[in-house]
Design an enzyme around this catalytic site. Sequence first.
Site, PDB file in Angstrom:
ATOM      1  N   ARG A  50      29.229 121.888  80.201  1.00  0.00           N
ATOM      2  CA  ARG A  50      29.857 122.964  80.990  1.00  0.00           C
ATOM      3  C   ARG A  50      29.465 122.836  82.461  1.00  0.00           C
ATOM      4  O   ARG A  50      30.261 123.062  83.356  1.00  0.00           O
ATOM      5  CB  ARG A  50      29.469 124.350  80.449  1.00  0.00           C
ATOM      6  CG  ARG A  50      29.929 125.468  81.376  1.00  0.00           C
ATOM      7  CD  ARG A  50      30.159 126.824  80.708  1.00  0.00           C
ATOM      8  NE  ARG A  50      29.142 127.218  79.766  1.00  0.00           N
ATOM      9  CZ  ARG A  50      27.892 127.596  80.106  1.00  0.00           C
ATOM     10  NH1 ARG A  50      27.522 127.616  81.366  1.00  0.00           N
ATOM     11  NH2 ARG A  50      27.045 127.953  79.171  1.00  0.00           N
ATOM     12  N   TYR A 102      55.320 129.517  92.285  1.00  0.00           N
ATOM     13  CA  TYR A 102      55.325 129.113  90.875  1.00  0.00           C
ATOM     14  C   TYR A 102      55.162 130.376  90.015  1.00  0.00           C
ATOM     15  O   TYR A 102      54.343 131.247  90.347  1.00  0.00           O
ATOM     16  CB  TYR A 102      54.168 128.135  90.645  1.00  0.00           C
ATOM     17  CG  TYR A 102      53.991 127.764  89.202  1.00  0.00           C
ATOM     18  CD1 TYR A 102      54.914 126.949  88.544  1.00  0.00           C
ATOM     19  CD2 TYR A 102      52.906 128.235  88.470  1.00  0.00           C
ATOM     20  CE1 TYR A 102      54.761 126.628  87.214  1.00  0.00           C
ATOM     21  CE2 TYR A 102      52.741 127.908  87.139  1.00  0.00           C
ATOM     22  CZ  TYR A 102      53.673 127.113  86.514  1.00  0.00           C
ATOM     23  OH  TYR A 102      53.517 126.798  85.195  1.00  0.00           O
ATOM     24  N   ASP A 176      48.780 125.109  97.338  1.00  0.00           N
ATOM     25  CA  ASP A 176      49.117 124.493  96.044  1.00  0.00           C
ATOM     26  C   ASP A 176      49.932 123.227  96.331  1.00  0.00           C
ATOM     27  O   ASP A 176      51.088 123.294  96.738  1.00  0.00           O
ATOM     28  CB  ASP A 176      49.937 125.508  95.226  1.00  0.00           C
ATOM     29  CG  ASP A 176      50.377 124.961  93.868  1.00  0.00           C
ATOM     30  OD1 ASP A 176      50.406 123.728  93.689  1.00  0.00           O
ATOM     31  OD2 ASP A 176      50.712 125.777  92.993  1.00  0.00           O
ATOM     32  N   LYS A 201      50.937 117.799  86.086  1.00  0.00           N
ATOM     33  CA  LYS A 201      52.209 117.272  86.583  1.00  0.00           C
ATOM     34  C   LYS A 201      52.053 115.813  87.030  1.00  0.00           C
ATOM     35  O   LYS A 201      51.692 114.979  86.236  1.00  0.00           O
ATOM     36  CB  LYS A 201      52.728 118.172  87.703  1.00  0.00           C
ATOM     37  CG  LYS A 201      52.616 119.673  87.390  1.00  0.00           C
ATOM     38  CD  LYS A 201      53.588 120.141  86.311  1.00  0.00           C
ATOM     39  CE  LYS A 201      53.271 121.545  85.797  1.00  0.00           C
ATOM     40  NZ  LYS A 201      53.285 122.600  86.811  1.00  0.00           N
TER      41      LYS A 201
END
Length: 388
Positions: A50, A102, A176, A201
Amino acid sequence: MTNANNWKLNTKVVKIEHEDGNHASIPPIYQSTTFKAKNMDEMGQYDYTRSGNPTRTTLQEHLAKIIGCETVWAVNSGMSALDIIARLIKPGEHVVAGDDLYGGTQRLLTFLNTNGGANVSHIDLTNLDLVKKTITKDTAVVFLESPTNPLIKVVDLKSIADYAHSMNPNALVVFDNTMMTPLLMKPLELGADIQYESATKYLNGHHDIMAGIIATNSEDLAKRLFFVINSIGSGLAPFDSWLLLRGLKTLSLRLERQQSNALKLATWLQGQGLKVRYPGLKDHPQYELHHSQCKGDGAVLSFETGDLKTSEKIIAEVELYAITVSFGAVNSLISLPCKMSHAAIDPKVRAERDFPEDLIRICVGIEDVDDLIDDLNNALKKAGVVKN
Ligand SMILES: *Cc1c(COP(=O)(O)O)cnc(C)c1O
Protein backbone atom coordinates in the site's frame (compact mmCIF):
# COMPACT_ATOMS: atom_id res chain seq x y z
CA MET A 1 28.06 10.09 -25.24
CA THR A 2 24.36 9.53 -25.00
CA ASN A 3 22.46 11.45 -22.43
CA ALA A 4 19.21 9.83 -21.33
CA ASN A 5 17.73 13.22 -20.48
CA ASN A 6 18.10 14.34 -24.09
CA TRP A 7 16.38 11.38 -25.65
CA LYS A 8 13.30 12.18 -27.67
CA LEU A 9 9.94 11.15 -26.27
CA ASN A 10 9.58 8.36 -28.84
CA THR A 11 12.73 6.85 -27.36
CA LYS A 12 11.87 7.53 -23.72
CA VAL A 13 8.57 5.62 -23.88
CA VAL A 14 10.39 2.44 -24.94
CA LYS A 15 13.43 2.63 -22.70
CA ILE A 16 12.36 1.45 -19.25
CA GLU A 17 15.10 1.63 -16.65
CA HIS A 18 14.96 -0.75 -13.72
CA GLU A 19 17.23 -2.59 -11.36
CA ASP A 20 16.89 -6.29 -10.78
CA GLY A 21 19.52 -8.62 -9.36
CA ASN A 22 18.86 -11.26 -12.03
CA HIS A 23 19.21 -8.82 -14.94
CA ALA A 24 15.76 -9.50 -16.35
CA SER A 25 15.47 -7.56 -19.58
CA ILE A 26 12.02 -6.26 -18.66
CA PRO A 27 10.99 -5.22 -15.15
CA PRO A 28 9.75 -8.22 -13.12
CA ILE A 29 6.46 -8.08 -11.21
CA TYR A 30 6.85 -7.86 -7.45
CA GLN A 31 3.57 -9.60 -6.68
CA SER A 32 4.12 -9.30 -2.95
CA THR A 33 2.25 -7.34 -0.32
CA THR A 34 5.05 -7.32 2.23
CA PHE A 35 8.84 -6.97 2.17
CA LYS A 36 11.15 -8.41 4.82
CA ALA A 37 13.35 -6.24 6.97
CA LYS A 38 16.95 -7.39 7.59
CA ASN A 39 16.46 -6.77 11.27
CA MET A 40 14.57 -4.38 13.52
CA ASP A 41 17.11 -1.61 12.93
CA GLU A 42 17.40 -1.95 9.17
CA MET A 43 14.06 -1.50 7.41
CA GLY A 44 14.41 -1.58 3.64
CA GLN A 45 12.93 0.86 1.11
CA TYR A 46 9.75 -1.23 0.94
CA ASP A 47 7.69 -2.76 3.70
CA TYR A 48 4.05 -2.90 2.55
CA THR A 49 2.65 -2.58 -0.99
CA ARG A 50 0.00 0.00 0.00
CA SER A 51 2.91 2.34 0.81
CA GLY A 52 5.25 1.31 -1.98
CA ASN A 53 6.05 -1.50 -4.39
CA PRO A 54 9.09 -1.84 -6.70
CA THR A 55 6.98 -2.50 -9.82
CA ARG A 56 4.90 0.61 -9.10
CA THR A 57 8.09 2.60 -8.48
CA THR A 58 9.53 1.53 -11.85
CA LEU A 59 6.30 2.64 -13.53
CA GLN A 60 6.19 5.97 -11.68
CA GLU A 61 9.82 6.79 -12.49
CA HIS A 62 9.30 5.81 -16.12
CA LEU A 63 6.25 8.09 -16.36
CA ALA A 64 8.11 10.96 -14.67
CA LYS A 65 10.75 10.75 -17.44
CA ILE A 66 8.10 10.75 -20.16
CA ILE A 67 6.22 13.68 -18.58
CA GLY A 68 9.46 15.45 -17.68
CA CYS A 69 8.37 16.13 -14.10
CA GLU A 70 9.59 15.52 -10.55
CA THR A 71 6.97 13.11 -9.23
CA VAL A 72 4.35 10.74 -10.59
CA TRP A 73 1.98 8.65 -8.48
CA ALA A 74 0.23 5.70 -10.13
CA VAL A 75 -3.22 4.92 -8.73
CA ASN A 76 -6.02 2.53 -9.47
CA SER A 77 -8.17 4.65 -11.82
CA GLY A 78 -8.52 8.09 -13.33
CA MET A 79 -11.41 8.82 -10.97
CA SER A 80 -9.33 7.71 -8.04
CA ALA A 81 -6.68 10.23 -9.16
CA LEU A 82 -9.31 12.96 -9.11
CA ASP A 83 -10.61 11.84 -5.70
CA ILE A 84 -7.09 11.98 -4.25
CA ILE A 85 -6.54 15.48 -5.64
CA ALA A 86 -9.99 16.59 -4.42
CA ARG A 87 -9.01 15.66 -0.86
CA LEU A 88 -6.68 18.68 -0.90
CA ILE A 89 -9.80 20.89 -0.94
CA LYS A 90 -10.91 22.15 2.47
CA PRO A 91 -14.64 22.33 3.32
CA GLY A 92 -16.30 25.36 1.79
CA GLU A 93 -13.42 26.34 -0.49
CA HIS A 94 -14.23 27.78 -3.88
CA VAL A 95 -13.61 25.51 -6.85
CA VAL A 96 -13.98 26.43 -10.52
CA ALA A 97 -14.58 23.70 -13.10
CA GLY A 98 -15.80 23.36 -16.67
CA ASP A 99 -19.41 22.72 -17.68
CA ASP A 100 -18.35 20.15 -20.27
CA LEU A 101 -16.25 17.83 -18.12
CA TYR A 102 -15.86 14.09 -18.28
CA GLY A 103 -19.09 12.64 -16.81
CA GLY A 104 -17.36 10.95 -13.87
CA THR A 105 -15.55 14.18 -12.98
CA GLN A 106 -18.84 16.04 -13.04
CA ARG A 107 -20.39 13.39 -10.76
CA LEU A 108 -17.60 13.53 -8.18
CA LEU A 109 -17.47 17.33 -8.12
CA THR A 110 -21.27 17.46 -7.75
CA PHE A 111 -21.02 15.04 -4.83
CA LEU A 112 -18.39 17.28 -3.20
CA ASN A 113 -20.52 20.32 -3.82
CA THR A 114 -23.52 18.79 -2.07
CA ASN A 115 -21.85 16.61 0.57
CA GLY A 116 -18.26 17.57 1.11
CA GLY A 117 -18.68 21.30 1.49
CA ALA A 118 -16.68 22.49 -1.53
CA ASN A 119 -18.33 25.33 -3.38
CA VAL A 120 -18.08 24.42 -7.07
CA SER A 121 -18.84 26.83 -9.95
CA HIS A 122 -19.30 25.02 -13.29
CA ILE A 123 -18.74 27.44 -16.17
CA ASP A 124 -17.94 27.49 -19.87
CA LEU A 125 -14.15 27.63 -19.67
CA THR A 126 -13.84 28.62 -23.33
CA ASN A 127 -15.30 32.01 -22.35
CA LEU A 128 -12.30 33.86 -20.86
CA ASP A 129 -14.39 36.86 -19.73
CA LEU A 130 -16.59 34.53 -17.73
CA VAL A 131 -13.51 32.73 -16.36
CA LYS A 132 -12.15 36.08 -15.12
CA LYS A 133 -15.45 36.98 -13.50
CA THR A 134 -15.65 33.62 -11.72
CA ILE A 135 -12.09 33.09 -10.46
CA THR A 136 -11.42 35.27 -7.42
CA LYS A 137 -8.68 35.62 -4.78
CA ASP A 138 -10.62 32.99 -2.81
CA THR A 139 -10.59 30.36 -5.55
CA ALA A 140 -8.67 27.37 -4.21
CA VAL A 141 -8.76 24.94 -7.14
CA VAL A 142 -9.44 25.17 -10.87
CA PHE A 143 -10.18 21.91 -12.74
CA LEU A 144 -9.51 21.95 -16.47
CA GLU A 145 -9.70 19.46 -19.32
CA SER A 146 -8.91 19.94 -23.03
CA PRO A 147 -10.10 19.13 -25.60
CA THR A 148 -13.35 18.14 -23.93
CA ASN A 149 -15.17 15.19 -25.36
CA PRO A 150 -17.38 14.59 -27.20
CA LEU A 151 -17.93 18.31 -27.90
CA ILE A 152 -14.18 18.83 -28.60
CA LYS A 153 -14.00 22.26 -26.99
CA VAL A 154 -10.50 23.63 -26.39
CA VAL A 155 -9.62 25.33 -23.10
CA ASP A 156 -6.82 27.92 -22.95
CA LEU A 157 -4.74 26.40 -20.14
CA LYS A 158 -1.96 29.00 -19.99
CA SER A 159 -4.27 32.02 -19.85
CA ILE A 160 -6.50 30.46 -17.20
CA ALA A 161 -3.56 29.19 -15.10
CA ASP A 162 -1.85 32.60 -15.25
CA TYR A 163 -5.06 34.37 -14.28
CA ALA A 164 -5.84 31.98 -11.40
CA HIS A 165 -2.30 32.32 -10.02
CA SER A 166 -2.42 36.12 -10.36
CA MET A 167 -5.62 36.20 -8.28
CA ASN A 168 -4.38 33.66 -5.74
CA PRO A 169 -0.75 32.48 -5.87
CA ASN A 170 -1.77 29.40 -3.87
CA ALA A 171 -4.59 28.39 -6.20
CA LEU A 172 -4.14 24.88 -7.55
CA VAL A 173 -4.61 24.54 -11.28
CA VAL A 174 -5.43 20.88 -11.99
CA PHE A 175 -5.43 19.60 -15.55
CA ASP A 176 -6.95 16.35 -16.87
CA ASN A 177 -4.64 15.36 -19.75
CA THR A 178 -6.33 12.06 -20.64
CA MET A 179 -7.26 13.14 -24.17
CA MET A 180 -3.83 14.38 -25.22
CA THR A 181 -1.35 12.24 -23.19
CA PRO A 182 2.13 13.50 -22.22
CA LEU A 183 3.24 13.00 -25.82
CA LEU A 184 0.95 15.70 -27.22
CA MET A 185 0.58 18.16 -24.35
CA LYS A 186 2.69 19.32 -21.39
CA PRO A 187 0.23 20.89 -18.92
CA LEU A 188 2.81 21.37 -16.15
CA GLU A 189 4.90 23.53 -18.50
CA LEU A 190 1.80 25.57 -19.39
CA GLY A 191 1.09 26.46 -15.76
CA ALA A 192 -0.79 23.52 -14.24
CA ASP A 193 0.24 22.59 -10.69
CA ILE A 194 -1.08 19.06 -11.00
CA GLN A 195 -1.66 16.97 -14.12
CA TYR A 196 -3.67 13.79 -13.94
CA GLU A 197 -4.73 11.26 -16.52
CA SER A 198 -6.86 8.21 -16.83
CA ALA A 199 -4.21 5.68 -17.85
CA THR A 200 -7.12 3.36 -18.67
CA LYS A 201 -7.19 5.18 -22.02
CA TYR A 202 -4.20 5.93 -24.28
CA LEU A 203 -1.39 5.34 -21.79
CA ASN A 204 -2.26 1.68 -21.46
CA GLY A 205 -3.99 1.46 -24.83
CA HIS A 206 -5.47 -2.03 -24.67
CA HIS A 207 -8.61 -1.76 -22.52
CA ASP A 208 -7.34 -4.36 -20.10
CA ILE A 209 -6.64 -2.35 -16.94
CA MET A 210 -8.03 0.63 -15.05
CA ALA A 211 -5.35 3.07 -13.89
CA GLY A 212 -4.72 6.72 -13.16
CA ILE A 213 -1.62 8.85 -12.81
CA ILE A 214 -0.96 12.10 -10.95
CA ALA A 215 2.06 14.27 -11.84
CA THR A 216 3.52 17.35 -10.20
CA ASN A 217 6.76 19.32 -9.89
CA SER A 218 5.95 20.49 -6.36
CA GLU A 219 7.60 18.54 -3.57
CA ASP A 220 4.98 19.76 -1.12
CA LEU A 221 2.06 18.67 -3.32
CA ALA A 222 3.76 15.34 -4.03
CA LYS A 223 3.97 14.68 -0.28
CA ARG A 224 0.39 15.70 0.42
CA LEU A 225 -0.88 13.54 -2.45
CA PHE A 226 1.18 10.57 -1.29
CA PHE A 227 -0.24 10.95 2.22
CA VAL A 228 -3.76 10.49 0.80
CA ILE A 229 -2.77 7.60 -1.48
CA ASN A 230 -1.09 5.74 1.37
CA SER A 231 -3.91 6.53 3.78
CA ILE A 232 -6.70 5.24 1.58
CA GLY A 233 -4.74 2.54 -0.27
CA SER A 234 -5.27 3.60 -3.86
CA GLY A 235 -1.77 2.88 -5.23
CA LEU A 236 -1.81 0.89 -8.47
CA ALA A 237 -1.49 -2.90 -7.96
CA PRO A 238 1.80 -4.56 -9.04
CA PHE A 239 0.32 -6.57 -11.91
CA ASP A 240 -1.55 -3.55 -13.27
CA SER A 241 1.60 -1.44 -12.94
CA TRP A 242 3.44 -4.06 -14.97
CA LEU A 243 0.75 -4.15 -17.67
CA LEU A 244 0.77 -0.36 -17.87
CA LEU A 245 4.57 -0.40 -18.31
CA ARG A 246 4.10 -2.82 -21.19
CA GLY A 247 1.36 -0.72 -22.80
CA LEU A 248 3.38 2.49 -22.51
CA LYS A 249 6.17 1.15 -24.71
CA THR A 250 4.00 1.44 -27.82
CA LEU A 251 2.31 4.73 -26.88
CA SER A 252 4.02 6.84 -29.53
CA LEU A 253 3.56 4.21 -32.23
CA ARG A 254 -0.11 3.74 -31.40
CA LEU A 255 -0.83 7.46 -31.24
CA GLU A 256 0.93 8.11 -34.53
CA ARG A 257 -1.29 5.65 -36.38
CA GLN A 258 -4.43 6.61 -34.45
CA GLN A 259 -3.93 10.30 -35.25
CA SER A 260 -3.24 9.76 -38.91
CA ASN A 261 -6.32 7.50 -39.17
CA ALA A 262 -8.41 10.05 -37.26
CA LEU A 263 -7.46 12.92 -39.55
CA LYS A 264 -8.25 10.87 -42.67
CA LEU A 265 -11.57 9.72 -41.23
CA ALA A 266 -12.53 13.24 -40.08
CA THR A 267 -11.68 14.66 -43.52
CA TRP A 268 -13.65 11.91 -45.23
CA LEU A 269 -16.71 12.44 -43.01
CA GLN A 270 -16.56 16.15 -43.70
CA GLY A 271 -16.43 15.34 -47.42
CA GLN A 272 -19.78 13.55 -46.98
CA GLY A 273 -21.29 16.87 -45.89
CA LEU A 274 -21.40 16.04 -42.17
CA LYS A 275 -20.58 18.45 -39.34
CA VAL A 276 -17.41 17.02 -37.83
CA ARG A 277 -15.61 18.06 -34.64
CA TYR A 278 -11.89 17.26 -34.56
CA PRO A 279 -9.10 19.65 -33.55
CA GLY A 280 -7.01 18.55 -36.53
CA LEU A 281 -9.49 20.05 -39.00
CA LYS A 282 -8.49 23.58 -40.04
CA ASP A 283 -12.04 24.84 -39.65
CA HIS A 284 -12.27 23.78 -35.99
CA PRO A 285 -13.13 27.14 -34.35
CA GLN A 286 -10.22 26.78 -31.91
CA TYR A 287 -7.67 25.24 -34.29
CA GLU A 288 -5.03 27.91 -33.53
CA LEU A 289 -5.50 27.74 -29.76
CA HIS A 290 -5.30 23.94 -29.75
CA HIS A 291 -2.10 23.96 -31.78
CA SER A 292 -0.56 26.62 -29.58
CA GLN A 293 -0.70 24.19 -26.64
CA CYS A 294 -0.58 20.72 -28.22
CA LYS A 295 1.70 18.84 -30.59
CA GLY A 296 -1.06 16.71 -32.06
CA ASP A 297 -4.79 16.21 -32.29
CA GLY A 298 -5.48 12.90 -30.59
CA ALA A 299 -7.89 10.39 -32.05
CA VAL A 300 -11.32 11.23 -30.68
CA LEU A 301 -13.76 12.90 -33.07
CA SER A 302 -17.50 13.41 -33.21
CA PHE A 303 -20.01 14.22 -35.90
CA GLU A 304 -23.68 15.07 -36.30
CA THR A 305 -26.12 13.44 -38.69
CA GLY A 306 -29.02 15.82 -38.05
CA ASP A 307 -31.29 13.12 -36.65
CA LEU A 308 -31.13 10.79 -33.63
CA LYS A 309 -32.75 7.84 -35.46
CA THR A 310 -30.20 8.14 -38.29
CA SER A 311 -27.36 8.14 -35.78
CA GLU A 312 -28.80 5.05 -34.07
CA LYS A 313 -29.05 3.32 -37.44
CA ILE A 314 -25.42 4.10 -38.30
CA ILE A 315 -24.25 2.69 -34.99
CA ALA A 316 -26.38 -0.42 -35.52
CA GLU A 317 -24.90 -0.99 -38.98
CA VAL A 318 -21.13 -0.63 -38.41
CA GLU A 319 -19.23 -3.91 -38.09
CA LEU A 320 -15.68 -2.82 -37.38
CA TYR A 321 -16.33 -0.32 -34.60
CA ALA A 322 -17.16 -1.68 -31.17
CA ILE A 323 -20.13 0.03 -29.51
CA THR A 324 -18.59 1.00 -26.21
CA VAL A 325 -17.76 3.84 -23.88
CA SER A 326 -14.15 4.81 -23.13
CA PHE A 327 -11.38 5.45 -25.67
CA GLY A 328 -7.69 5.07 -26.29
CA ALA A 329 -7.63 1.38 -27.19
CA VAL A 330 -5.93 -0.01 -30.31
CA ASN A 331 -9.33 -0.90 -31.80
CA SER A 332 -11.88 1.63 -33.02
CA LEU A 333 -14.95 2.43 -30.96
CA ILE A 334 -18.23 4.16 -31.67
CA SER A 335 -20.80 5.59 -29.29
CA LEU A 336 -23.87 7.76 -28.95
CA PRO A 337 -22.90 9.95 -25.98
CA CYS A 338 -26.44 11.16 -25.17
CA LYS A 339 -27.53 7.54 -24.61
CA MET A 340 -24.26 6.24 -23.17
CA SER A 341 -21.48 8.25 -21.47
CA HIS A 342 -23.62 11.39 -21.01
CA ALA A 343 -26.99 9.76 -20.34
CA ALA A 344 -26.78 10.77 -16.66
CA ILE A 345 -26.86 14.47 -17.59
CA ASP A 346 -30.40 15.85 -17.61
CA PRO A 347 -31.64 16.27 -21.25
CA LYS A 348 -32.51 19.89 -20.37
CA VAL A 349 -28.93 20.56 -19.27
CA ARG A 350 -27.64 18.87 -22.43
CA ALA A 351 -29.82 21.20 -24.51
CA GLU A 352 -28.61 24.26 -22.57
CA ARG A 353 -25.03 23.26 -23.30
CA ASP A 354 -25.76 22.81 -27.04
CA PHE A 355 -25.15 19.11 -26.77
CA PRO A 356 -26.58 17.55 -29.95
CA GLU A 357 -28.64 14.42 -29.21
CA ASP A 358 -27.61 12.91 -32.56
CA LEU A 359 -23.87 13.35 -31.93
CA ILE A 360 -21.83 10.23 -32.72
CA ARG A 361 -18.40 9.86 -31.15
CA ILE A 362 -15.67 7.81 -32.77
CA CYS A 363 -12.44 6.84 -31.04
CA VAL A 364 -10.10 5.84 -33.79
CA GLY A 365 -7.88 2.78 -33.50
CA ILE A 366 -4.90 1.47 -35.43
CA GLU A 367 -6.77 -0.58 -38.07
CA ASP A 368 -6.26 0.04 -41.79
CA VAL A 369 -7.98 3.36 -42.42
CA ASP A 370 -9.47 2.12 -45.71
CA ASP A 371 -11.43 -0.49 -43.79
CA LEU A 372 -12.54 2.10 -41.24
CA ILE A 373 -13.82 4.35 -44.04
CA ASP A 374 -15.48 1.49 -45.97
CA ASP A 375 -17.32 0.24 -42.91
CA LEU A 376 -18.60 3.69 -42.02
CA ASN A 377 -19.50 4.35 -45.64
CA ASN A 378 -21.67 1.22 -45.72
CA ALA A 379 -23.39 2.26 -42.50
CA LEU A 380 -23.97 5.82 -43.78
CA LYS A 381 -25.48 4.37 -46.96
CA LYS A 382 -27.82 2.05 -45.07
CA ALA A 383 -28.88 4.95 -42.87
CA GLY A 384 -29.59 7.03 -45.99
CA VAL A 385 -26.97 9.67 -45.21
CA VAL A 386 -24.96 9.10 -48.40
CA LYS A 387 -26.23 7.77 -51.70
CA ASN A 388 -23.24 6.02 -53.29
C1 LIG B 1 -11.99 8.02 -18.52
C2 LIG B 1 -11.71 9.38 -18.10
C3 LIG B 1 -11.55 9.70 -16.75
C4 LIG B 1 -11.75 8.67 -15.65
O1 LIG B 1 -10.81 7.67 -15.67
P1 LIG B 1 -11.10 6.17 -15.20
O2 LIG B 1 -9.79 5.51 -15.42
O3 LIG B 1 -12.21 5.64 -16.06
O4 LIG B 1 -11.49 6.23 -13.77
C5 LIG B 1 -11.26 11.01 -16.42
N1 LIG B 1 -11.13 11.96 -17.36
C6 LIG B 1 -11.28 11.70 -18.66
C7 LIG B 1 -11.12 12.80 -19.66
C8 LIG B 1 -11.58 10.42 -19.08
O5 LIG B 1 -11.76 10.17 -20.37
